[in-house]
Design a protein around this motif. Sequence first.
Motif, PDB file in Angstrom:
ATOM      1  N   ILE A   1       0.875  -1.174   0.000  1.00  0.00           N
ATOM      2  CA  ILE A   1       0.000   0.000   0.000  1.00  0.00           C
ATOM      3  C   ILE A   1       0.910   1.221   0.000  1.00  0.00           C
ATOM      4  CG2 ILE A   1      -1.788   1.286   1.211  1.00  0.00           C
ATOM      5  CD1 ILE A   1      -2.761  -1.375   0.228  1.00  0.00           C
ATOM      6  N   VAL A   2       0.730   2.092  -0.948  1.00  0.00           N
ATOM      7  CA  VAL A   2       1.532   3.318  -1.023  1.00  0.00           C
ATOM      8  C   VAL A   2       0.635   4.501  -0.672  1.00  0.00           C
ATOM      9  CG1 VAL A   2       2.900   4.847  -2.479  1.00  0.00           C
ATOM     10  CG2 VAL A   2       3.120   2.361  -2.731  1.00  0.00           C
ATOM     11  N   LEU A   3       1.052   5.263   0.312  1.00  0.00           N
ATOM     12  CA  LEU A   3       0.319   6.452   0.743  1.00  0.00           C
ATOM     13  C   LEU A   3       1.030   7.695   0.243  1.00  0.00           C
ATOM     14  CD1 LEU A   3      -0.201   5.479   4.510  1.00  0.00           C
ATOM     15  CD2 LEU A   3      -1.716   4.954   2.588  1.00  0.00           C
ATOM     16  N   ARG A   4       0.306   8.536  -0.458  1.00  0.00           N
ATOM     17  CA  ARG A   4       0.848   9.826  -0.882  1.00  0.00           C
ATOM     18  C   ARG A   4      -0.317  10.771  -1.176  1.00  0.00           C
ATOM     19  NH1 ARG A   4       3.559  10.814  -6.544  1.00  0.00           N
ATOM     20  NH2 ARG A   4       2.866  12.886  -5.865  1.00  0.00           N
ATOM     21  N   ASP A   5      -0.106  12.044  -0.901  1.00  0.00           N
ATOM     22  CA  ASP A   5      -1.083  13.077  -1.234  1.00  0.00           C
ATOM     23  C   ASP A   5      -2.486  12.769  -0.707  1.00  0.00           C
ATOM     24  OD1 ASP A   5       0.875  14.533  -2.668  1.00  0.00           O
ATOM     25  OD2 ASP A   5       0.593  13.208  -4.390  1.00  0.00           O
ATOM     26  N   GLY A   6      -2.569  12.167   0.474  1.00  0.00           N
ATOM     27  CA  GLY A   6      -3.868  11.894   1.068  1.00  0.00           C
ATOM     28  C   GLY A   6      -4.634  10.753   0.436  1.00  0.00           C
ATOM     29  N   ARG A   7      -3.955   9.919  -0.327  1.00  0.00           N
ATOM     30  CA  ARG A   7      -4.608   8.793  -0.980  1.00  0.00           C
ATOM     31  C   ARG A   7      -3.791   7.525  -0.762  1.00  0.00           C
ATOM     32  NH1 ARG A   7      -8.443  11.261  -4.301  1.00  0.00           N
ATOM     33  NH2 ARG A   7      -9.020   9.302  -5.300  1.00  0.00           N
ATOM     34  N   ALA A   8      -4.463   6.394  -0.833  1.00  0.00           N
ATOM     35  CA  ALA A   8      -3.821   5.087  -0.698  1.00  0.00           C
ATOM     36  C   ALA A   8      -3.936   4.342  -2.022  1.00  0.00           C
ATOM     37  CB  ALA A   8      -4.468   4.279   0.421  1.00  0.00           C
ATOM     38  N   TYR A   9      -2.801   3.779  -2.468  1.00  0.00           N
ATOM     39  CA  TYR A   9      -2.752   3.074  -3.741  1.00  0.00           C
ATOM     40  C   TYR A   9      -2.396   1.609  -3.499  1.00  0.00           C
ATOM     41  CZ  TYR A   9      -2.561   7.714  -5.925  1.00  0.00           C
ATOM     42  OH  TYR A   9      -2.840   9.001  -6.326  1.00  0.00           O
ATOM     43  N   ASP A  10      -3.232   0.714  -4.012  1.00  0.00           N
ATOM     44  CA  ASP A  10      -2.898  -0.708  -3.996  1.00  0.00           C
ATOM     45  C   ASP A  10      -1.859  -0.950  -5.078  1.00  0.00           C
ATOM     46  OD1 ASP A  10      -4.716  -1.464  -1.961  1.00  0.00           O
ATOM     47  OD2 ASP A  10      -6.360  -1.448  -3.418  1.00  0.00           O
ATOM     48  N   THR A  11      -0.729  -1.508  -4.678  1.00  0.00           N
ATOM     49  CA  THR A  11       0.360  -1.691  -5.627  1.00  0.00           C
ATOM     50  C   THR A  11       0.963  -3.083  -5.499  1.00  0.00           C
ATOM     51  OG1 THR A  11       2.107  -0.889  -4.150  1.00  0.00           O
ATOM     52  CG2 THR A  11       0.942   0.765  -5.453  1.00  0.00           C
ATOM     53  N   ARG A  12       1.820  -3.408  -6.454  1.00  0.00           N
ATOM     54  CA  ARG A  12       2.646  -4.605  -6.418  1.00  0.00           C
ATOM     55  C   ARG A  12       4.113  -4.172  -6.390  1.00  0.00           C
ATOM     56  NH1 ARG A  12       0.747  -9.316  -5.040  1.00  0.00           N
ATOM     57  NH2 ARG A  12       2.442 -10.295  -6.226  1.00  0.00           N
ATOM     58  N   TRP A  13       4.908  -4.865  -5.602  1.00  0.00           N
ATOM     59  CA  TRP A  13       6.341  -4.572  -5.582  1.00  0.00           C
ATOM     60  C   TRP A  13       7.115  -5.757  -6.144  1.00  0.00           C
ATOM     61  CZ3 TRP A  13       9.837  -7.646  -2.971  1.00  0.00           C
ATOM     62  CH2 TRP A  13       9.343  -8.483  -1.964  1.00  0.00           C
ATOM     63  N   GLU A  14       8.255  -5.461  -6.746  1.00  0.00           N
ATOM     64  CA  GLU A  14       9.102  -6.509  -7.312  1.00  0.00           C
ATOM     65  C   GLU A  14      10.565  -6.090  -7.211  1.00  0.00           C
ATOM     66  OE1 GLU A  14       9.741  -9.106 -11.445  1.00  0.00           O
ATOM     67  OE2 GLU A  14       8.117  -7.627 -11.276  1.00  0.00           O
ATOM     68  N   ARG A  15      11.369  -7.008  -6.734  1.00  0.00           N
ATOM     69  CA  ARG A  15      12.823  -6.798  -6.649  1.00  0.00           C
ATOM     70  C   ARG A  15      13.489  -8.099  -7.077  1.00  0.00           C
ATOM     71  NH1 ARG A  15      16.409  -5.671  -1.197  1.00  0.00           N
ATOM     72  NH2 ARG A  15      18.329  -4.997  -2.242  1.00  0.00           N
ATOM     73  N   SER A  16      14.138  -8.069  -8.234  1.00  0.00           N
ATOM     74  CA  SER A  16      14.647  -9.300  -8.845  1.00  0.00           C
ATOM     75  C   SER A  16      15.826  -9.895  -8.098  1.00  0.00           C
ATOM     76  CB  SER A  16      15.036  -9.037 -10.300  1.00  0.00           C
ATOM     77  OG  SER A  16      13.920  -8.584 -11.042  1.00  0.00           O
ATOM     78  N   SER A  17      16.694  -9.039  -7.594  1.00  0.00           N
ATOM     79  CA  SER A  17      17.875  -9.512  -6.872  1.00  0.00           C
ATOM     80  C   SER A  17      18.265  -8.471  -5.842  1.00  0.00           C
ATOM     81  CB  SER A  17      19.043  -9.761  -7.832  1.00  0.00           C
ATOM     82  OG  SER A  17      19.560  -8.528  -8.328  1.00  0.00           O
ATOM     83  N   ALA A  18      19.178  -8.839  -4.944  1.00  0.00           N
ATOM     84  CA  ALA A  18      19.595  -7.909  -3.905  1.00  0.00           C
ATOM     85  C   ALA A  18      20.301  -6.695  -4.485  1.00  0.00           C
ATOM     86  CB  ALA A  18      20.508  -8.618  -2.897  1.00  0.00           C
ATOM     87  N   GLU A  19      20.894  -6.839  -5.665  1.00  0.00           N
ATOM     88  CA  GLU A  19      21.589  -5.710  -6.289  1.00  0.00           C
ATOM     89  C   GLU A  19      20.627  -4.754  -6.973  1.00  0.00           C
ATOM     90  OE1 GLU A  19      22.502  -8.880  -6.613  1.00  0.00           O
ATOM     91  OE2 GLU A  19      24.275  -8.751  -5.292  1.00  0.00           O
ATOM     92  N   ASP A  20      19.384  -5.149  -7.140  1.00  0.00           N
ATOM     93  CA  ASP A  20      18.397  -4.321  -7.820  1.00  0.00           C
ATOM     94  C   ASP A  20      17.590  -3.508  -6.824  1.00  0.00           C
ATOM     95  OD1 ASP A  20      18.988  -5.247 -10.419  1.00  0.00           O
ATOM     96  OD2 ASP A  20      17.810  -7.058 -10.062  1.00  0.00           O
ATOM     97  N   GLY A  21      17.002  -2.423  -7.325  1.00  0.00           N
ATOM     98  CA  GLY A  21      16.066  -1.666  -6.534  1.00  0.00           C
ATOM     99  C   GLY A  21      14.692  -2.313  -6.590  1.00  0.00           C
ATOM    100  N   THR A  22      13.731  -1.690  -5.931  1.00  0.00           N
ATOM    101  CA  THR A  22      12.372  -2.231  -5.868  1.00  0.00           C
ATOM    102  C   THR A  22      11.441  -1.381  -6.711  1.00  0.00           C
ATOM    103  OG1 THR A  22      12.792  -2.957  -3.598  1.00  0.00           O
ATOM    104  CG2 THR A  22      10.502  -2.920  -4.332  1.00  0.00           C
ATOM    105  N   GLY A  23      10.759  -2.026  -7.632  1.00  0.00           N
ATOM    106  CA  GLY A  23       9.800  -1.326  -8.471  1.00  0.00           C
ATOM    107  C   GLY A  23       8.390  -1.511  -7.942  1.00  0.00           C
TER     108      GLY A  23
END
Length: 342
Positions: free
Chosen positions: A297-319
């Motif tokens: 759940i991502v909270l920003r600007d007074g709203r909540a967004y249902d999202t999916r996160w993915e991180r392929s490896s420890a060297e990668d960031g999270t999308g």
Amino acid sequence: MSLGRRTEDADTGAGVDSGALTRIRRWTATVAVLTTLAVGCTTGGGPDEGSRSGGRTPAPESSEPGGDGDRDGPVLAVKIDNVRQARPQTGLDAADVVYVEQVEGGLSRLMAVYATRLPSVVGPVRSARETDLELLRQFDRPTLAYSGAQSKLQPLIDAAPLAAMAPGKAPSGAYFRGADRVAPYNLYLRPAALKPAPKPGGLASTGFEFGAAPEGGTVTRERKVRFPAARFTFTWSADQKKWLVAMDGTAARTAEGKRLAASTVVVQYVAVRDSRFHDRWGNVSPFSETVGEGSAIVLRDGRAYDTRWERSSAEDGTGFTTAEGKRMTFAPGQVWVVLVKA
């Protein structure tokens, strides 16, 4: 002759004679006064090392984190205690990202990442956990400031692609003991002693994207997050355009009395399993898996967004992607990532 009662550091188990501890506190308080006076003569203000009711730690620069940068740069990560005895923390409001992790007994601990600015003082500094090592692999050889670690975990820290800066390895004067609290809740860090000013682009490797809010989301005033023995509440402030942070039912503030507030809050649901490590009492240290995929759940600007996160490896960031499959963007400013058991 009285033999001082011995107290123990909860992380290391190292004994300290209470009589000696009293003398150390008195000496630290004297040095703090002299340091504050000296700094005041040169800069007009300095960190309050001895008393919460004395001089205030200088406020960090007013620039917001999450700005643009065209190259990766080193970051400083600091492990910060989050039990009641450790609050209010110092320098936490200057962090670009605050990770909230579950530790032994269902409690929480923070890892503050500084990529665009360094506060004068950060703390109280506490021990590292295995979860930190996986999180920090996304950065280009970051510096990790921590008070120590379980003996079997320390070799993993030494072998990790980071600069480990516990008090025994840090430059002289980087760490100091404040006189307003008892050990182990009084260890503080002067970040400038470990690193020069951060370079632009230090957050690029996280995978976070900052920009205008995507379409959709649900109007949300408040979001509660519970750990087994800790709880957080994020309340939207239309005036500040940020999420005000509360911990265990109490408004979270800096040592200067300023409310802690995040521009974006990520409630990231992850697998939390037992690690191979435990504390000095035998409690198993949990490990939060941040490589993989899941919901958030991502909270920003007074709203909540249902999202999916993915991180392929420890060297990668999270999308993060929205329910519509579009890239989730964060509001410029401080980001809190709360790692919660799925």
